[in-house]
Design a protein around this motif. Structure first.
Motif, PDB file in Angstrom:
ATOM      1  N   VAL A   1       0.409 -10.001  24.924  1.00 11.37           N
ATOM      2  CA  VAL A   1       0.119 -11.012  23.813  1.00 11.37           C
ATOM      3  C   VAL A   1      -0.242 -11.069  22.857  1.00 11.37           C
ATOM      4  O   VAL A   1      -2.093 -10.555  23.154  1.00 11.37           O
ATOM      5  CB  VAL A   1       0.071 -12.425  24.673  1.00 11.37           C
ATOM      6  CG1 VAL A   1      -0.400 -13.903  23.128  1.00 11.37           C
ATOM      7  CG2 VAL A   1       0.853 -12.681  25.458  1.00 11.37           C
TER       8      VAL A   1
ATOM      9  N   GLU B   1      -0.707 -16.033  18.897  1.00 16.67           N
ATOM     10  CA  GLU B   1       0.320 -16.945  19.694  1.00 16.67           C
ATOM     11  C   GLU B   1       0.083 -17.828  19.344  1.00 16.67           C
ATOM     12  O   GLU B   1      -0.535 -18.010  20.916  1.00 16.67           O
ATOM     13  CB  GLU B   1       0.932 -14.795  20.552  1.00 16.67           C
ATOM     14  CG  GLU B   1       1.751 -15.915  21.278  1.00 16.67           C
ATOM     15  CD  GLU B   1       3.004 -15.233  20.746  1.00 16.67           C
ATOM     16  OE1 GLU B   1       4.359 -15.915  20.623  1.00 16.67           O
ATOM     17  OE2 GLU B   1       3.295 -14.991  19.661  1.00 16.67           O
TER      18      GLU B   1
ATOM     19  N   TRP C   1      -0.208 -18.350  26.657  1.00 16.54           N
ATOM     20  CA  TRP C   1       1.104 -17.655  27.430  1.00 16.54           C
ATOM     21  C   TRP C   1       1.065 -17.996  28.428  1.00 16.54           C
ATOM     22  O   TRP C   1       2.414 -18.505  28.789  1.00 16.54           O
ATOM     23  CB  TRP C   1       1.353 -16.747  26.528  1.00 16.54           C
ATOM     24  CG  TRP C   1       2.704 -16.241  26.436  1.00 16.54           C
ATOM     25  CD1 TRP C   1       3.581 -15.779  25.747  1.00 16.54           C
ATOM     26  CD2 TRP C   1       3.299 -15.490  27.920  1.00 16.54           C
ATOM     27  NE1 TRP C   1       5.118 -15.846  26.556  1.00 16.54           N
ATOM     28  CE2 TRP C   1       4.411 -14.964  27.442  1.00 16.54           C
ATOM     29  CE3 TRP C   1       2.298 -15.276  29.258  1.00 16.54           C
ATOM     30  CZ2 TRP C   1       5.437 -14.037  28.109  1.00 16.54           C
ATOM     31  CZ3 TRP C   1       3.798 -14.505  29.296  1.00 16.54           C
ATOM     32  CH2 TRP C   1       4.731 -13.708  29.938  1.00 16.54           C
TER      33      TRP C   1
ATOM     34  N   GLU D   1       7.504 -19.170  19.349  1.00 12.24           N
ATOM     35  CA  GLU D   1       8.229 -18.721  20.628  1.00 12.24           C
ATOM     36  C   GLU D   1       9.902 -19.433  20.291  1.00 12.24           C
ATOM     37  O   GLU D   1      10.803 -19.492  20.532  1.00 12.24           O
ATOM     38  CB  GLU D   1       8.009 -19.215  22.294  1.00 12.24           C
ATOM     39  CG  GLU D   1       7.571 -18.477  22.578  1.00 12.24           C
ATOM     40  CD  GLU D   1       6.666 -19.335  24.201  1.00 12.24           C
ATOM     41  OE1 GLU D   1       5.834 -17.684  25.159  1.00 12.24           O
ATOM     42  OE2 GLU D   1       6.380 -19.806  24.884  1.00 12.24           O
TER      43      GLU D   1
ATOM     44  N   PRO E   1       5.088 -11.208  21.308  1.00 13.78           N
ATOM     45  CA  PRO E   1       4.713 -10.705  23.257  1.00 13.78           C
ATOM     46  C   PRO E   1       5.959  -9.470  23.996  1.00 13.78           C
ATOM     47  O   PRO E   1       7.357  -9.850  23.618  1.00 13.78           O
ATOM     48  CB  PRO E   1       4.948 -11.866  24.015  1.00 13.78           C
ATOM     49  CG  PRO E   1       4.084 -12.987  23.334  1.00 13.78           C
ATOM     50  CD  PRO E   1       5.836 -12.443  22.098  1.00 13.78           C
TER      51      PRO E   1
ATOM     52  N   ARG F   1       1.926 -21.843  29.280  1.00 16.66           N
ATOM     53  CA  ARG F   1       3.394 -21.612  29.640  1.00 16.66           C
ATOM     54  C   ARG F   1       4.580 -21.253  30.433  1.00 16.66           C
ATOM     55  O   ARG F   1       5.503 -21.554  31.229  1.00 16.66           O
ATOM     56  CB  ARG F   1       3.751 -21.746  27.727  1.00 16.66           C
ATOM     57  CG  ARG F   1       3.031 -22.919  27.112  1.00 16.66           C
ATOM     58  CD  ARG F   1       3.762 -22.445  25.606  1.00 16.66           C
ATOM     59  NE  ARG F   1       3.863 -20.675  25.024  1.00 16.66           N
ATOM     60  CZ  ARG F   1       3.192 -20.002  24.015  1.00 16.66           C
ATOM     61  NH1 ARG F   1       1.219 -21.108  24.383  1.00 16.66           N
ATOM     62  NH2 ARG F   1       2.707 -18.741  23.532  1.00 16.66           N
ATOM     63  N   GLU F   2       4.200 -20.180  30.954  1.00 19.09           N
ATOM     64  CA  GLU F   2       5.255 -18.624  31.628  1.00 19.09           C
ATOM     65  C   GLU F   2       4.927 -19.526  33.438  1.00 19.09           C
ATOM     66  O   GLU F   2       6.633 -19.620  33.565  1.00 19.09           O
ATOM     67  CB  GLU F   2       4.508 -17.495  31.598  1.00 19.09           C
ATOM     68  CG  GLU F   2       5.359 -16.516  32.221  1.00 19.09           C
ATOM     69  CD  GLU F   2       6.625 -16.364  31.669  1.00 19.09           C
ATOM     70  OE1 GLU F   2       7.685 -15.377  32.701  1.00 19.09           O
ATOM     71  OE2 GLU F   2       6.738 -16.707  30.777  1.00 19.09           O
TER      72      GLU F   2
END
Length: 300
Positions: free
Chosen positions: A135, A139, A21, A144, A293, A24-25
């Motif tokens: 998270v 996930e 996660w 998302e 999340p 990706r952020e």
């Protein structure tokens, strides 16, 4: 100054999900990703001379595993790794102080029990002065996104809503702006949720009286919500905004509202009072019962 996105890595399934996660952020924010492993040291255990070397080797192994995972999912992400000595909570709080966002894992439980947030994550959320995102294990990138046209998982469809839980009695600029920025980064809709309850003997303060009730009170809250959000909507004019007011207990309303969301944003008021770190009831419920999340944004 912009800091990296940081994630704590310990080899668990939930920490690897948090690392993916966070990758990706980092790509969304055009920032580097830092993978951090905390080597817990317990003084006085009488460990042999080889113990520190073994801990460093294990840390390298876990960091390599996490780096391979994030590069497989986000080959364009810029990654660096770091090992530090524990205790874990203090080390992660310190790392959060130099992070745009800190991502940590939470473990799933069966049935309606929700998600298990370990003592380290709880301690970090309560003390950190930067946003912390929890998270759940399992996930994935497709979670998302909305499903594909055939109903299957997809990473090409639009991104799910960002949901902001807002307390109109104490609205925080830091929390609101974080949510608007996340929606902008994702090109996702921002759904702002406020729960209100009719005043009663247990909700009125000393000397207060309930002047309005029912639909009229809802209209007043709606006007207040729009007034609070207007400056941010002007600043983030490209963000699609949905304002939602629901009568009910805030914790229950927010948990239900986050169903099917891509990210839930809640606030956490920091305090100097010497009562020990803790989170409020609504934030606590969100961390333990929301499946997507959860971003906990601190504010004073």
């Amino acid at each position: 100054m912009q800091w990296p996105v940081v994630t704590g890595v310990d080899g668990s399934a939930e920490s690897l999900a948090a690392a993916e996660w966070a990758a990706r952020e980092a790509v969304r924010r055009e920032l580097p990703l830092r993978l951090l492993h905390v080597r817990n040291w317990h003084p006085g255990r009488g460990e042999g001379e080889s113990a520190p070397a073994a801990r460093r080797a294990l840390a390298r192994q876990r960091l390599r595993q996490a780096e391979q995972r994030v590069r497989a999912g986000c080959p364009e992400v810029r990654v660096d790794t770091e090992q530090v000595e524990g205790p874990a909570t203090q080390a992660l709080v310190a790392a959060a102080g130099h992070a745009e966002v800190l991502a940590l894992g939470s473990r799933g439980l069966s049935g309606v029990a929700g998600f298990l947030v370990g003592s380290v994550a709880l301690g970090v959320v309560a003390r950190a002065e930067r946003p912390v995102v929890l998270v759940r294990a399992g996930e994935e990138a497709a979670d998302e996104h909305y499903p594909a046209d055939d109903g299957g998982p997809s990473t090409r469809s639009g991104l799910r809503d960002v949901v902001l839980g807002i307390d109109l009695a104490d609205p925080s600029d830091e929390v609101i702006e974080f949510a608007f920025n996340e929606a902008r980064l994702r090109d996702a809709r921002l759904r702002v949720v406020h729960a209100w309850q009719e005043p009663g003997p247990l909700t009125l303060g000393p000397g207060e009286v309930g002047l309005t009730a029912g639909p009229r009170q809802a209209d007043e809250w709606r006007g207040f919500l729009s007034a609070v959000l207007q400056p941010w909507h002007d600043k983030y004019a490209d963000v699609r905004l949905l304002e939602t007011l629901t009568e009910g207990r805030p914790s229950g309303v927010l948990v239900r509202a986050a169903t099917g969301a891509g990210l839930l944003v809640v606030g956490h008021r920091l305090t100097d009072r010497p009562v020990g770190p803790r989170t409020g009831q609504v934030t606590h419920a969100a961390m333990h019962h929301v499946g997507c999340p959860v971003a906990v944004v601190p504010h004073w």
